[in-house]
Scaffold this active site. Structure first.
Site, mmCIF file in Angstrom:
data_model
loop_
_atom_site.group_PDB
_atom_site.id
_atom_site.type_symbol
_atom_site.label_atom_id
_atom_site.label_comp_id
_atom_site.label_asym_id
_atom_site.label_seq_id
_atom_site.Cartn_x
_atom_site.Cartn_y
_atom_site.Cartn_z
ATOM 1 N N GLN A 490 12.395 15.265 29.398
ATOM 2 C CA GLN A 490 13.675 15.985 29.253
ATOM 3 C C GLN A 490 14.291 16.156 30.620
ATOM 4 O OE1 GLN A 490 14.499 19.219 26.490
ATOM 5 N NE2 GLN A 490 12.309 19.620 26.583
ATOM 6 N N TYR A 572 22.133 25.807 30.400
ATOM 7 C CA TYR A 572 21.995 24.939 31.564
ATOM 8 C C TYR A 572 23.338 24.235 31.806
ATOM 9 C CZ TYR A 572 16.987 25.828 30.869
ATOM 10 O OH TYR A 572 15.772 26.442 30.714
#
Ligand SMILES: Cc1cc2nc3c(=O)[nH]c(=O)nc-3n(C[C@H](O)[C@H](O)[C@H](O)COP(=O)(O)OP(=O)(O)OC[C@H]3O[C@@H](n4cnc5c(N)ncnc54)[C@H](O)[C@@H]3O)c2cc1C
Length: 714
Positions: A490, A572
């Site tokens: 990821q 994020y």
């Protein structure tokens, strides 16, 4: 004691008879607006035929009700010219009129006074309450008693989006029959079930209803329309209606079920449950039993009896309301599943409410369940020959581009601290290796930073320097050598959630000012109040960060990862562009949703370009910010569609943490629910990120086409 009951439906009648039978010296009076022999509706189903608590409460009425039951166990699902049967469900049905007749008769026998043809108006409620020791509002979903004391009951009533009408027919159905039929106006659902007269409920979306002109058709015309549409199922029998009308199912719940010391709500007046799980009548009868138990426990202390009733009933009722809501949502959104093959469509329908799982289908009808496993295997593997014994859905492989995952389990871990300057530490990699040994189809790393400033904490692993590649490559080689797991990475840029202390000190606690690095975000808004202010990215920053993602992808390819996932959730950097809470920009990357998704999509494109064509690229996408002013699910679905248009290979749906001000829905199934919506709306395979803990859950989610992979934590 004077007990006055408003409403002579199942709840009011049953409560009256139980109280009067238990306390013969009490006066119990029921006011019912309709005549004794007049009842709307057709049959009602009890999805659990045992009703043992009714037997204990009053053997006589239990015997009469169960004698009048028609029983069956299979469910037939008809669609696209196919018919699929699953047995073992144990239903019982009774005409509503018959049930009321039985309850009226039994109430009279024990001495209840029934007054029919008397409508209680709002003005009458307080007068009746003043004259009684207990006033029971059992007056159904539009309860006058509830309306009169709204401030105490704090009701919430929300209408479902689908339209339905309740018809009957003399056509004898012998099993529960669901019919799904598409015509030029839309997709129709029918719930038909046996009885002295069969029940035939027709349901559709508002759009279909309007397209068919039902807003303008009268009763006769409407009946003719459906007799024609379902002529093959009705086989020449008429449809009949009582009090013809179309409704949207109202979901009723109340903050409290009692008002003052002596007014209480029972049955639909207090709570409703969508008719598709056949529970409203049972709930109403069980409410009455619990109220009786309250008096048994507390004598004539009415207040305590009412407290007992609510405390005992509420958790059970709310559990059923949850299942009913899931079933209702399914029926409101059937169009979403219409592209499924009939076999999976039926399986999905059977497991819709969460009360029936893979394992319970095996117990109910092993023939059906084994056939389904065989169908799933043949379908998942494109096998030419249907195997005699098929493996469970969780053990079926899944191929994304040229990467084949051996099974449907994904193992991952939360953001970690075990790295220094982005170099993954030995203990951290050992821990990941151990997880691979558990045998998942996909081992997915926690978020790995694309740049030093994109780290979450100083210990976040990275792939932003060529020197990081070797450690990752050795790790991927080891996992490949030792296990059959595919290895996924990821990629994240933490954005304004970066430069925080290690997570053992708490989430999002900023580093001391001397240790922080510069943070970048779409707008200069700190994540936590008083926290470090990020720099609003300019055009050069945007280019640089996009390049960071692409270069990290190239390194991931070099390290041998099989799958790559971009993190566009949890506040994020990429998700901060999507959310209106964190993106105030006035340039091409801010404002409308189209503009807000432009930068994350450009990063996806750049990474796709850098990442080998034969390897799959997915996205962890934010479904909601859990904040009314934040990213909405319908907006996020548009982002998902844009990703689908770019051949995104896997969606992993996450939610929340966009800002510290959020009101999450704490519900163990919420992420699985999102996952199935995204999967079936966009057609992109999806990873369900709520941690499932049993193989049964994985088999159910994957088998029903709600997810393709599940994050598993035993
Ligand atoms: C299409 C459809 C299908 C359904 N199928 C099923 C099923 O298969 N299985 C199942 O268990 N449940 C089913 N239900 C739900 C079930 O009908 C109700 O949950 C159940 O009837 C609730 O009982 P009740 O006594 O609380 O309310 P009701 O049955 O609504 O009874 C309330 C009574 O109060 C009377 N009343 C209302 N206002 C006043 C007033 N002001 N003064 C005097 N009297 C008044 C009404 O006339 C009525 O008789 C279905 C519902 C619908 C709409």
């Amino acid at each position: 004691m004077q007990v006055t009951v408003v409403g002579g439906g199942p709840a009011g009648l049953y409560a009256s008879l139980l109280l009067k039978k238990e306390y013969p010296d009490w006066n119990v009076t029921v006011y019912e607006r309709d005549p004794a022999d007049n009842t709307y509706g057709w049959g009602v189903v009890f999805s659990d035929a045992t009703l043992s608590n009714l037997k204990e409460a009053d053997t006589v009425s239990h015997e009469r009700i169960t004698d009048a039951f028609v029983r069956w166990d299979p469910i037939d699902v008809h669609l696209k010219g196919e018919s699929i049967r699953c047995g073992g469900h144990t239903f019982a049905g009774i005409m509503r009129a018959d049930l009321l007749q039985l309850l009226q008769e039994r109430s009279r026998e024990v001495g209840v006074e029934l007054i029919h043809g008397e409508t209680i108006e709002e003005d009458d409620v307080d007068e009746l309450a003043a004259e009684a020791d207990l006033l029971i509002g059992a007056d159904g979903l539009n309860s006058t008693v509830r309306e009169t004391h709204e401030e105490s009951f704090r009701p919430s009533v929300s209408d479902g989006s689908a339209k339905f009408a309740w018809f009957g027919t003399a056509k004898p159905y012998d099993v529960f029959t669901f019919i799904f039929r598409e015509n030029e106006h839309g997709l129709w659902r029918v719930h038909a079930y046996p009885g002295r007269m069969s029940t035939f409920i027709v349901e559709c979306t508002q759009e279909t209803w309007e397209a068919a002109g039902l807003d303008e058709k009268g009763e006769e015309e409407a009946l003719a329309y459906f007799e024609d549409l379902f002529s093959d199922h009705l086989e020449g029998y008429d449809l009949q209606s009582k009090l013809y009308g179309w409704r949207n199912f109202p979901v009723v719940s109340c903050g409290s079920w009692s008002s003052g010391d002596d007014i209480v709500l029972l049955g639909d007046a207090a709570h409703t449950a969508h008719f598709s799980i056949g529970s409203g009548t049972k709930l109403a009868l069980e409410d009455a039993i619990s109220l009786l138990d309250g008096f048994r426990e507390h004598g004539t202390d009415v207040r305590s009896a009412l407290n007992y009733y609510e405390k005992e009933r509420r958790p059970r009722v709310e559990g059923l309301q949850d299942a009913a809501e899931r079933s209702q949502t399914y029926f409101e959104n059937v169009e979403r599943y219409w592209d499924m093959e009939p076999e999976q469509f039926a399986y999905n329908m059977l497991t819709r409410s969460g009360r029936i799982s893979y394992d319970s289908l095996k117990q109910r009808d092993v023939g059906y369940a084994d056939d389904y496993d065989r169908w799933f295997e043949a379908n998942a593997t494109d096998a030419d020959v249907t195997p005699l014994a098929a493996r469970q859905p969780l053990n079926q492989s899944l191929t994304l581009r040229e990467t084949t995952l051996d099974n449907r389990l994904t193992v991952t871990r939360p953001p970690s601290n075990g790295s220094t300057d982005g170099r993954p530490g030995a203990d951290y990699l050992d821990d990941l290796r151990d997880r691979a040994r558990d045998g998942p189809g996909l081992l997915l790393t926690d978020p790995v930073a694309v740049s030093p400033e994109g780290r979450i904490t100083p210990g976040t692993p990275g792939l932003y320097d060529d020197s990081h590649v070797d450690a990752w490559a050795a790790f991927v080689d080891d996992v490949h050598a030792e296990t059959d797991a595919a290895v996924g990475l990821q990629l994240v840029h933490a954005g304004r959630r970066g430069a925080t202390r290690h997570r053992e000190y708490g989430l999002d606690r900023p580093l001391p000012s001397g240790d922080r690095w510069e943070l970048y975000a779409p707008s200069a808004k700190p994540y936590v109040p008083g926290g470090p202010k990020p720099t609003a990215v300019d055009a050069d920053d945007c280019d640089r960060i996009r390049d960071d993602f692409a270069e990290a992808a190239e390194r991931a390819a070099e390290a041998g990862f099989d799958y790559l996932q971009l993190h566009a959730g949890h506040g994020y950097l990429l998700s901060s562009f999507l959310s209106p809470l964190t993106n105030d920009r006035e340039d091409e990357f801010g404002g409308s949703l189209e503009a807000r998704m432009r930068y994350p999509l450009s990063v996806f494109d750049a990474v796709r370009e850098a990442w080998p064509d034969e390897r799959p690229l997915g996205t962890a996408l934010q479904a909601t910010d859990w904040n009314l002013s934040g990213l909405k699910t319908r907006e996020s679905l548009q982002v998902a569609q844009a990703l689908a248009d770019r051949d995104c290979d896997l969606l992993s749906i996450v939610a929340g943490q966009a800002t510290v001000r959020e009101r999450p829905r704490y519900d163990p199934t919420v992420l699985a629910d999102f996952t199935e919506t995204y999967r079936n709306e966009t057609g992109v395979p999806a990873l369900s990120t709520n941690y499932v803990t049993t193989y049964d859950e994985v088999n159910t989610l994957v088998g029903a086409g709600r997810a393709d992979l599940c994050t598993y934590r035993p």
